[in-house]
Motif scaffolding. Sequence first.
Motif, PDB file in Angstrom:
ATOM      1  N   UNK A   1       0.891  -1.072   0.285  1.00  0.00           N
ATOM      2  CA  UNK A   1       0.104   0.256   0.165  1.00  0.00           C
ATOM      3  C   UNK A   1       1.167   1.393  -0.187  1.00  0.00           C
ATOM      4  N   UNK A   2       0.306   2.464  -1.075  1.00  0.00           N
ATOM      5  CA  UNK A   2       1.308   3.532  -0.581  1.00  0.00           C
ATOM      6  C   UNK A   2       0.339   4.306  -0.637  1.00  0.00           C
TER       7      UNK A   2
ATOM      8  N   UNK B   1       2.932  15.571  -4.031  1.00  0.00           N
ATOM      9  CA  UNK B   1       3.924  14.600  -3.333  1.00  0.00           C
ATOM     10  C   UNK B   1       4.501  13.490  -3.705  1.00  0.00           C
ATOM     11  N   UNK B   2       5.426  13.288  -3.665  1.00  0.00           N
ATOM     12  CA  UNK B   2       5.694  11.884  -4.870  1.00  0.00           C
ATOM     13  C   UNK B   2       5.032  10.824  -3.481  1.00  0.00           C
ATOM     14  N   UNK B   3       4.525   9.614  -4.167  1.00  0.00           N
ATOM     15  CA  UNK B   3       3.917   8.618  -3.514  1.00  0.00           C
ATOM     16  C   UNK B   3       4.538   8.497  -2.604  1.00  0.00           C
ATOM     17  N   UNK B   4       4.303   7.390  -1.364  1.00  0.00           N
ATOM     18  CA  UNK B   4       4.763   7.167  -0.498  1.00  0.00           C
ATOM     19  C   UNK B   4       4.919   5.426  -0.116  1.00  0.00           C
TER      20      UNK B   4
ATOM     21  N   UNK C   1      -4.925  11.249   1.992  1.00  0.00           N
ATOM     22  CA  UNK C   1      -4.715  11.273   0.636  1.00  0.00           C
ATOM     23  C   UNK C   1      -5.581  10.624   0.335  1.00  0.00           C
ATOM     24  N   UNK C   2      -5.007   9.775  -1.146  1.00  0.00           N
ATOM     25  CA  UNK C   2      -5.089   8.767  -1.886  1.00  0.00           C
ATOM     26  C   UNK C   2      -4.810   7.818  -1.596  1.00  0.00           C
TER      27      UNK C   2
ATOM     28  N   UNK D   1       8.507   2.607  -4.606  1.00  0.00           N
ATOM     29  CA  UNK D   1       7.408   2.531  -5.343  1.00  0.00           C
ATOM     30  C   UNK D   1       7.865   1.751  -7.138  1.00  0.00           C
ATOM     31  N   UNK D   2       9.305   1.968  -7.283  1.00  0.00           N
ATOM     32  CA  UNK D   2       9.046   1.528  -8.698  1.00  0.00           C
ATOM     33  C   UNK D   2       9.512   0.390  -9.271  1.00  0.00           C
TER      34      UNK D   2
END
Length: 125
Positions: free
Chosen positions: A35-36, A42-45, A91-92, A109-110
């Motif tokens: 889950x992120x 902002x960047x996805x965390x 947030x989403x 993420x990558x």
Amino acid sequence: VQLQASGGGLVQTGASLRLSCTASGRTFSSYGMGWFRQAPGKEREFVAAISRSSGRTFYADSVKGRFTISRDNAKNTVLLQMNSLQPEDTTVYYCAGRQQPLLYVATRVNEYHSWGQGTLVTVSS
């Protein structure tokens, strides 16, 4: 695998929500899941991740002790139980998956190649 996230909503500070992510296909058990979350601009965390067999989990420091990730391979589902929600959790949220070795837990993420659509969590103060 295709992923479908759900369970977001509007809650008050201190409340709980449970996010669910359901995967299509027959290979869910070969996927590590995560889950992120991503706020506008902002960047996805990273939030939490779980290995293929639930043997290992990992959490971001910001949610450790409040959030719990789990999975049910028979139902092709991964859950994120969120307790003691705070306004900064607004947030989403996205679920993600990747085929990987049995006990590996991916936190970047990558590393993930399958993503669900986001589900919005709003925590009012």
